[in-house]
Design a protein around this motif. Structure first.
Motif, mmCIF file in Angstrom:
data_model
loop_
_atom_site.group_PDB
_atom_site.id
_atom_site.type_symbol
_atom_site.label_atom_id
_atom_site.label_comp_id
_atom_site.label_asym_id
_atom_site.label_seq_id
_atom_site.Cartn_x
_atom_site.Cartn_y
_atom_site.Cartn_z
ATOM 1 N N TYR A 69 -15.509 40.883 7.426
ATOM 2 C CA TYR A 69 -15.296 40.646 6.001
ATOM 3 C C TYR A 69 -13.930 40.007 5.727
ATOM 4 N N ARG A 70 -12.977 40.170 6.653
ATOM 5 C CA ARG A 70 -11.756 39.384 6.561
ATOM 6 C C ARG A 70 -12.068 37.903 6.746
ATOM 7 N N LEU A 71 -12.973 37.610 7.694
ATOM 8 C CA LEU A 71 -13.407 36.221 7.879
ATOM 9 C C LEU A 71 -14.135 35.708 6.647
ATOM 10 N N LEU A 72 -14.943 36.556 6.028
ATOM 11 C CA LEU A 72 -15.682 36.158 4.823
ATOM 12 C C LEU A 72 -14.718 35.740 3.709
ATOM 13 N N ILE A 73 -13.709 36.567 3.429
ATOM 14 C CA ILE A 73 -12.815 36.265 2.312
ATOM 15 C C ILE A 73 -11.949 35.048 2.628
ATOM 16 N N SER A 74 -11.597 34.855 3.907
ATOM 17 C CA SER A 74 -10.786 33.682 4.251
ATOM 18 C C SER A 74 -11.593 32.395 4.112
ATOM 19 N N GLU A 75 -12.899 32.422 4.429
ATOM 20 C CA GLU A 75 -13.734 31.234 4.287
ATOM 21 C C GLU A 75 -14.002 30.916 2.821
ATOM 22 N N VAL A 76 -14.278 31.928 2.023
ATOM 23 C CA VAL A 76 -14.600 31.686 0.618
ATOM 24 C C VAL A 76 -13.386 31.157 -0.139
ATOM 25 N N MET A 77 -12.188 31.634 0.198
ATOM 26 C CA MET A 77 -10.980 31.244 -0.523
ATOM 27 C C MET A 77 -10.226 30.103 0.154
ATOM 28 N N ALA A 78 -10.823 29.470 1.173
ATOM 29 C CA ALA A 78 -10.087 28.454 1.938
ATOM 30 C C ALA A 78 -9.756 27.226 1.108
ATOM 31 N N SER A 79 -10.641 26.801 0.202
ATOM 32 C CA SER A 79 -10.419 25.577 -0.569
ATOM 33 C C SER A 79 -9.544 25.791 -1.803
ATOM 34 N N TYR A 80 -9.107 27.006 -2.054
ATOM 35 C CA TYR A 80 -8.294 27.300 -3.236
ATOM 36 C C TYR A 80 -6.819 27.389 -2.851
ATOM 37 N N PRO A 81 -5.917 27.167 -3.793
ATOM 38 C CA PRO A 81 -4.487 27.159 -3.457
ATOM 39 C C PRO A 81 -4.009 28.516 -2.954
ATOM 40 N N VAL A 82 -2.842 28.496 -2.331
ATOM 41 C CA VAL A 82 -2.274 29.719 -1.747
ATOM 42 C C VAL A 82 -2.003 30.749 -2.826
ATOM 43 N N SER A 83 -1.614 30.299 -3.996
ATOM 44 C CA SER A 83 -1.325 31.245 -5.080
ATOM 45 C C SER A 83 -2.560 32.054 -5.463
ATOM 46 N N ALA A 84 -3.749 31.451 -5.363
ATOM 47 C CA ALA A 84 -4.981 32.179 -5.686
ATOM 48 C C ALA A 84 -5.271 33.261 -4.656
ATOM 49 N N ARG A 85 -4.824 33.069 -3.405
ATOM 50 C CA ARG A 85 -5.049 34.087 -2.373
ATOM 51 C C ARG A 85 -3.967 35.157 -2.360
ATOM 52 N N ARG A 86 -2.941 34.986 -3.185
ATOM 53 C CA ARG A 86 -1.857 35.966 -3.238
ATOM 54 C C ARG A 86 -1.800 36.699 -4.575
ATOM 55 N N GLY A 87 -2.910 36.779 -5.247
ATOM 56 C CA GLY A 87 -2.969 37.533 -6.482
ATOM 57 C C GLY A 87 -2.819 36.714 -7.735
ATOM 58 N N GLY A 88 -2.676 35.387 -7.623
ATOM 59 C CA GLY A 88 -2.555 34.541 -8.795
ATOM 60 C C GLY A 88 -3.899 34.262 -9.448
ATOM 61 N N ARG A 89 -3.848 33.446 -10.485
ATOM 62 C CA ARG A 89 -5.063 33.123 -11.217
ATOM 63 C C ARG A 89 -5.958 32.200 -10.383
ATOM 64 N N ILE A 90 -7.268 32.476 -10.395
ATOM 65 C CA ILE A 90 -8.246 31.654 -9.690
ATOM 66 C C ILE A 90 -8.937 30.763 -10.720
ATOM 67 N N SER A 91 -8.584 29.498 -10.733
ATOM 68 C CA SER A 91 -9.140 28.557 -11.703
ATOM 69 C C SER A 91 -10.323 27.818 -11.094
ATOM 70 N N PRO A 92 -11.276 27.395 -11.921
ATOM 71 C CA PRO A 92 -12.397 26.596 -11.401
ATOM 72 C C PRO A 92 -11.900 25.295 -10.784
ATOM 73 N N MET A 93 -12.609 24.839 -9.763
ATOM 74 C CA MET A 93 -12.249 23.613 -9.071
ATOM 75 C C MET A 93 -13.433 22.668 -9.044
ATOM 76 N N VAL A 94 -13.156 21.391 -9.338
ATOM 77 C CA VAL A 94 -14.147 20.322 -9.218
ATOM 78 C C VAL A 94 -13.591 19.343 -8.198
ATOM 79 N N PRO A 95 -14.137 19.290 -6.993
ATOM 80 C CA PRO A 95 -13.546 18.452 -5.942
ATOM 81 C C PRO A 95 -13.424 16.993 -6.376
ATOM 82 N N GLY A 96 -12.225 16.459 -6.193
ATOM 83 C CA GLY A 96 -11.964 15.069 -6.507
ATOM 84 C C GLY A 96 -11.559 14.803 -7.946
ATOM 85 N N LEU A 97 -11.746 15.788 -8.830
ATOM 86 C CA LEU A 97 -11.431 15.577 -10.245
ATOM 87 C C LEU A 97 -10.408 16.565 -10.775
#
Length: 453
Positions: free
Chosen positions: A292-320
């Motif tokens: 499950y550590r692998l699960l959370i690292s894969e799901v959060m891989a495309s998001y910024p480091v701040s989102a993995r350190r307790g920051g706000r998780i904003s929606p992402m649209v690749p390329g836009l």
């Protein structure tokens, strides 16, 4: 003994019952009994008495000379093709279309794809060439399960507009690079200084969707669902899916396939823990197992480091969104920025549900086909240096698990693919979850709980 005596002893008498012709209506397959011609008289039209001489060459020649009558034509060959299409429309259901009970697990087999094409060549051509069945199926889905399929159509339109904006950004970046390389010649500068036309201003040349009313014809006004379907057809016609193969399928069938692949079906890693969840009610978990550590690292891989350190998780649209960096700087024209902000503002509900980190939470055991599970969104994530994580999850939708497998080399991490439940099935499952707690402490045991509706 003489040959005539042996013939007399070899005579046998047979009674052959007359059976009328049987013609199979479904297709061109026709079975009938061959006529047996003989000089004997008919007995009341019900049976024929046939005297044959075993070993007689004259009788063999007589039977062989009687040729069977030609087979009658198929009963469906007398109908026009339009009438056949109307007849088949009563039984032409598509995959994932629930006919009997909307709460039951749905199946990917259907009469339009697995039954009708196998009946005859005529039916195979009708189901392959005509796209009308898929259009009517989409309209039925919009009427029976509007919340599920309207979101699917909106996602198709949203993805097509995003692809259009990405293509426009790439073209403008390419033009800037070419202008920088061709500064030495004046002709190259003049040919590259023209800015490409904006996507927002080029909608007039968009292809018309099928069955769209022309300017000269007076047609009844379209409903909101039909207008949404037409808009989705226009979007997928201008920007077809990248994984579409070279098949003769029509635009409505291509639209149906895109909705099923990108919206109805969902594939993600699975977190297994029996518990009770309800849609929209957040709950917290602590991930400490290696899988499950692998699960959370894969799901959060495309998001910024701040989102993995307790920051706000904003929606992402690749390329836009967030904007891409070109040579370390965010370069984007003002009209493209305005188009992106307008698109994101109009589809804010889709961003909050489908452009966020999600995975599957399996809270019913044992895991198997048609086991209910939940798609959960990560609202808050704090990953520790050792890889463990504290997460806040929000249930988004219920699914039926369709296929389950264990990924090799992951320490037992399970991957699954599921099918989203409709609103009626989701409400029935929530009622069962609220009642199943009473079946655990009344002495019946875990195996005697209330059945899933």
């Amino acid at each position: 003994r003489s040959q005539s005596e042996r013939k007399e002893e070899g005579k046998e008498q047979f009674t052959i019952h007359f059976v009328p012709h049987h013609v199979c209506i479904m297709g061109k397959c026709q079975t009938r009994l061959a006529h047996l011609a003989h000089d004997a008289e008919e007995n009341d039209g019900k049976h024929i008495t046939l005297k044959s001489t075993m070993g007689s060459s004259d009788a063999e020649e007589e039977v062989s000379s009687s040729a069977p009558a030609p087979a009658p034509p198929s009963s469906l060959s007398i109908f026009h093709e339009d009438i056949l299409l109307a007849i088949l429309s009563f039984v032409a259901d598509v995959p994932f279309e629930m006919v009997d009970d909307a709460r039951a697990p749905i199946d990917s087999h259907s009469t339009l794809t697995h039954t009708l094409p196998l009946i005859s060549k005529q039916f195979h051509k009708l189901t392959l060439r005509h796209d009308l069945y898929w259009k009517h199926a989409l309209l039925r889905f919009l009427h029976k399960q509007p919340s599920l399929w309207e979101e699917g159509l909106k996602r198709v339109v949203f993805e097509a507009k995003c692809d259009e904006l990405r293509a426009e950004i790439m073209e403008r970046n390419r033009s800037r690079a070419v202008r920088r390389r061709d500064k030495r010649t004046r002709d190259g500068q003049l040919s590259q200084q023209e800015t490409p036309q904006s996507v927002v201003e080029s909608n007039a040349s968009a292809p018309q969707p099928p069955d769209s009313p022309s300017g000269g014809n007076t047609s009844p006004p379209l409903t909101d669902k039909e207008e949404l379907l037409q808009e989705a057809c226009t979007a997928i016609q201008s920007h077809p899916p990248h994984n579409r193969t070279a098949t003769p399928s029509g635009i409505y069938q291509c639209l149906y396939q895109s909705i099923v692949l990108k919206h109805i079906r969902y594939q993600a890693p699975v977190f297994c823990m029996p518990t009770s969840v309800r849609l929209g009610e957040p709950f917290g978990l602590h991930f400490f197992e290696p899988r499950y550590r692998l699960l959370i690292s894969e799901v959060m891989a495309s998001y910024p480091v701040s989102a993995r350190r307790g920051g706000r998780i904003s929606p992402m649209v690749p390329g836009l969104f967030p904007p891409q960096r070109v040579h370390g700087q965010r370069v984007m024209d003002d009209d493209i920025k305005a188009s992106i902000l307008d698109l994101l503002e109009k589809n804010e509900s889709l961003l909050d549900k489908y452009q966020v980190p999600t995975f599957i939470h399996a809270h019913q055991t044992p895991l198997g086909r048609n086991t209910p599970a939940t798609i959960v969104q990560i609202q808050h994530c704090a990953v520790s240096p050792d890889g463990s994580a504290d997460v806040l999850l929000k249930p988004l939708a219920y699914i039926w698990l369709e296929e389950i497998w264990e990924r090799p080399g992951t320490g037992g991490l399970i991957e699954a693919r599921g099918i989203r439940m409709g609103m009626e099935a989701g409400e029935a499952y929530e009622r069962w979850c609220s009642m199943s707690g009473f079946g655990r402490g009344d002495g019946r045991g875990r195996g005697q709980q209330l059945p899933i509706p």
